[in-house]
Design a protein around this motif. Structure first.
Motif, mmCIF file in Angstrom:
data_model
loop_
_atom_site.group_PDB
_atom_site.id
_atom_site.type_symbol
_atom_site.label_atom_id
_atom_site.label_comp_id
_atom_site.label_asym_id
_atom_site.label_seq_id
_atom_site.Cartn_x
_atom_site.Cartn_y
_atom_site.Cartn_z
ATOM 1 N N LYS A 74 0.830 -1.204 0.000
ATOM 2 C CA LYS A 74 0.000 0.000 0.000
ATOM 3 C C LYS A 74 0.864 1.254 0.000
ATOM 4 N N SER A 75 0.266 2.340 -0.450
ATOM 5 C CA SER A 75 0.973 3.626 -0.524
ATOM 6 C C SER A 75 1.506 4.035 0.850
ATOM 7 N N GLY A 76 2.767 4.470 0.882
ATOM 8 C CA GLY A 76 3.378 4.955 2.123
ATOM 9 C C GLY A 76 3.977 3.875 2.988
ATOM 10 N N GLN A 77 3.810 2.606 2.605
ATOM 11 C CA GLN A 77 4.372 1.520 3.414
ATOM 12 C C GLN A 77 5.874 1.384 3.199
ATOM 13 N N LYS A 78 6.554 0.957 4.257
ATOM 14 C CA LYS A 78 7.972 0.639 4.164
ATOM 15 C C LYS A 78 8.093 -0.881 4.125
ATOM 16 N N VAL A 79 8.551 -1.383 2.997
ATOM 17 C CA VAL A 79 8.645 -2.833 2.787
ATOM 18 C C VAL A 79 10.114 -3.240 2.784
ATOM 19 N N ALA A 80 10.447 -4.169 3.636
ATOM 20 C CA ALA A 80 11.820 -4.677 3.676
ATOM 21 C C ALA A 80 11.867 -6.032 2.981
ATOM 22 N N ILE A 81 12.873 -6.231 2.143
ATOM 23 C CA ILE A 81 13.073 -7.520 1.475
ATOM 24 C C ILE A 81 14.370 -8.102 2.004
ATOM 25 N N VAL A 82 14.262 -9.243 2.682
ATOM 26 C CA VAL A 82 15.446 -9.859 3.289
ATOM 27 C C VAL A 82 15.578 -11.289 2.793
ATOM 28 N N GLY A 83 16.760 -11.829 2.981
ATOM 29 C CA GLY A 83 17.020 -13.194 2.556
ATOM 30 C C GLY A 83 18.492 -13.385 2.300
ATOM 31 N N PRO A 84 18.927 -14.622 2.156
ATOM 32 C CA PRO A 84 20.347 -14.894 1.928
ATOM 33 C C PRO A 84 20.804 -14.394 0.558
ATOM 34 N N THR A 85 22.113 -14.329 0.363
ATOM 35 C CA THR A 85 22.686 -13.917 -0.925
ATOM 36 C C THR A 85 22.203 -14.850 -2.033
ATOM 37 N N GLY A 86 21.747 -14.250 -3.138
ATOM 38 C CA GLY A 86 21.267 -15.048 -4.268
ATOM 39 C C GLY A 86 19.814 -15.464 -4.154
ATOM 40 N N ALA A 87 19.092 -14.897 -3.170
ATOM 41 C CA ALA A 87 17.684 -15.274 -2.989
ATOM 42 C C ALA A 87 16.782 -14.625 -4.023
ATOM 43 N N GLY A 88 17.245 -13.547 -4.692
ATOM 44 C CA GLY A 88 16.433 -12.876 -5.709
ATOM 45 C C GLY A 88 15.950 -11.502 -5.305
ATOM 46 N N LYS A 89 16.556 -10.916 -4.249
ATOM 47 C CA LYS A 89 16.087 -9.609 -3.737
ATOM 48 C C LYS A 89 16.321 -8.504 -4.765
ATOM 49 N N THR A 90 17.546 -8.362 -5.216
ATOM 50 C CA THR A 90 17.868 -7.310 -6.193
ATOM 51 C C THR A 90 17.170 -7.565 -7.518
ATOM 52 N N THR A 91 17.013 -8.821 -7.889
ATOM 53 C CA THR A 91 16.288 -9.171 -9.124
ATOM 54 C C THR A 91 14.865 -8.635 -9.071
ATOM 55 N N MET A 92 14.206 -8.736 -7.912
ATOM 56 C CA MET A 92 12.830 -8.244 -7.779
ATOM 57 C C MET A 92 12.773 -6.736 -8.009
ATOM 58 N N VAL A 93 13.759 -6.022 -7.490
ATOM 59 C CA VAL A 93 13.813 -4.561 -7.678
ATOM 60 C C VAL A 93 14.010 -4.235 -9.155
ATOM 61 N N ASN A 94 14.896 -4.979 -9.825
ATOM 62 C CA ASN A 94 15.127 -4.768 -11.264
ATOM 63 C C ASN A 94 13.862 -5.016 -12.072
ATOM 64 N N LEU A 95 13.090 -6.007 -11.674
ATOM 65 C CA LEU A 95 11.825 -6.288 -12.369
ATOM 66 C C LEU A 95 10.806 -5.191 -12.102
ATOM 67 N N LEU A 96 10.790 -4.677 -10.860
ATOM 68 C CA LEU A 96 9.860 -3.607 -10.499
ATOM 69 C C LEU A 96 10.098 -2.372 -11.355
ATOM 70 N N MET A 97 11.367 -2.089 -11.657
ATOM 71 C CA MET A 97 11.706 -0.910 -12.458
ATOM 72 C C MET A 97 11.752 -1.201 -13.962
ATOM 73 N N ARG A 98 11.420 -2.439 -14.335
ATOM 74 C CA ARG A 98 11.382 -2.869 -15.741
ATOM 75 C C ARG A 98 12.745 -2.791 -16.422
ATOM 76 N N PHE A 99 13.795 -3.053 -15.641
ATOM 77 C CA PHE A 99 15.105 -3.210 -16.270
ATOM 78 C C PHE A 99 15.139 -4.539 -17.026
ATOM 79 N N TYR A 100 14.318 -5.494 -16.564
ATOM 80 C CA TYR A 100 14.111 -6.761 -17.255
ATOM 81 C C TYR A 100 12.612 -6.980 -17.397
ATOM 82 N N GLU A 101 12.234 -7.742 -18.418
ATOM 83 C CA GLU A 101 10.821 -8.060 -18.624
ATOM 84 C C GLU A 101 10.502 -9.376 -17.921
ATOM 85 N N ILE A 102 9.376 -9.415 -17.213
ATOM 86 C CA ILE A 102 8.991 -10.627 -16.487
ATOM 87 C C ILE A 102 8.501 -11.697 -17.468
ATOM 88 N N SER A 103 8.677 -12.962 -17.071
ATOM 89 C CA SER A 103 8.269 -14.079 -17.931
ATOM 90 C C SER A 103 6.792 -14.402 -17.769
#
Length: 393
Positions: free
Chosen positions: A178-207
């Protein structure tokens, strides 16, 4: 071979020069020199062979031309003495030989350049044959259009993605922010955290699945319209050669000096900038450099000035000390007010106050909830948290 060897030599020199500190620290000079000599020997070997062959072409063509003259003269003389042909026929054939060999000589002269061109064009055409990004000329900028501000509601619905189509790394990601929420994404290295951000900004197209901002599918609008809704602070800082002022107000028109100074004061960088030779007009280059932590502060100030409705913080405090981290955290809290924010962090102390924590592992959300809820569950998040804050007797 010469083009490939030249690329190897240039690549090695650039790599060793850029990482000379690591090379020195690990005493890798001898290995570096051996590798350079190997690449250089390959270049030398292919270079002299190509020069030898290209140098041989012109004498060879001259020999063929002159040999033709000899054959015409000898055969013509024999036939003329037998009375089978006139002397003028011999002269005509000598002219034919000249007209025939001259273009061949010119071609031989250009042969080396043609070979170089062919070798270079292989790489050029290889680049040009890469698939193009989707043409977006017909798409309308629906986000922030008609003077209606973007709230910052983000909806992930059954998102699937893989860098290689045959290997999916994000399997079935769904989340509603929701608008104004602070969302934290945590997990071990290689879990896909940065990938999700890249998809959110459309640096890559989702399958598969969809990502929507304020109910608008990000695929239905141009990429620039999606990028316009985000401020980013990444783990890898980026500072270009220009003044401090230009770096902070990067690509945003109409930024006032007061906005820039307020942002720098908020992150504690103002005092240092004023100590530089020309203050905010100091050019950041080899003579006026910033430490890694100061670069991080500068990129945070840049995000503050951008003032976009959605904020992404990817390991934003990874390069600063604990005291500066507290200062940045206060600046972040001010920055995230009334703004949807996605925070990726390994240090869980920075995301305790998040409205929602998404715990990722192997491309999937394995847990979600607030800090207290996840600790109470005693699951994956609790294990990560306790491993960071384990009490010793």
């Amino acid at each position: 071979r010469q083009q490939i060897a030249l690329g190897d030599v240039n690549g090695h020199v650039e790599e060793m020069y850029a990482g000379h500190t690591v090379v020195k620290a690990y005493c890798g000079e001898a290995d570096s020199i051996r590798a350079f000599e190997k690449y250089n020997d390959d270049l030398y070997d292919s270079g002299w062979k190509s020069q030898f062959l290209s140098g041989l072409m012109m004498p060879l063509m001259n020999f063929v031309g002159n040999f033709g003259y000899v054959v015409v003269c000898v055969v013509g003389a024999v036939l003329a003495m037998d009375g089978k042909i006139e002397f003028g026929v011999i002269v005509a054939f000598m002219m034919y030989i000249r007209l025939f060999t001259q273009p061949l000589s010119q071609f031989a002269q250009a042969f080396q350049n043609l070979q170089r061109c062919a070798a270079a064009s292989e790489r050029v055409f290889g680049f040009l044959e890469e698939p193009e990004m989707e043409d977006e000329t017909g798409k309308q900028a629906l986000l922030g259009a008609s003077g209606k501000p973007v709230r910052g509601d983000v909806e992930f619905s059954h998102v699937k993605f893989g860098y290689d189509p045959s290997k999916t790394i994000i399997n079935d990601f769904s989340a509603s922010v929701k608008s104004g929420q602070k969302v934290a994404i945590v997990g071990p290295t290689g879990a896909g955290k940065t990938t999700m951000v890249n998809l959110l900004m459309r640096f890559y197209e989702i399958s598969g699945g969809s990502i929507a901002i304020d109910g608008v599918d990000t695929k239905s609008v141009p990429r620039w319209n999606v990028h316009d809704q985000f401020s980013m602070v990444l783990q890898d800082t980026w500072v270009f050669r220009g003044t401090v002022r230009e770096n902070i107000a990067y690509s945003k028109p109409g930024v006032t000096d007061k906005q820039i100074e307020d942002a720098c004061k908020a992150v504690g960088l103002h005092h240092y900038i004023m100590s530089l030779p020309n203050g905010y007009d100091t050019v950041l280059d080899d003579k006026a450099t910033l430490s890694q932590g100061q670069k991080q502060l500068l990129t945070i100030a840049r995000a503050m000035v951008e003032d976009a409705p959605i904020l992404i913080l990817d390991e934003a405090t990874s390069s600063v000390d604990t005291r500066t981290e507290e200062l940045i955290q206060k600046a972040m809290d001010a920055l995230t007010v009334d703004r949807t924010s996605f925070v990726i962090a390994h240090r869980l102390s920075t995301i305790r106050d998040a409205d929602m924590i998404l715990v990722m592992n192997h491309g999937d959300i394995v847990e979600s909830g607030t800090h207290e809820e996840l600790l109470a569950k005693g699951g994956f998040y609790a294990d990560i948290y306790n491993s960071q804050f384990a009490l010793t007797d």
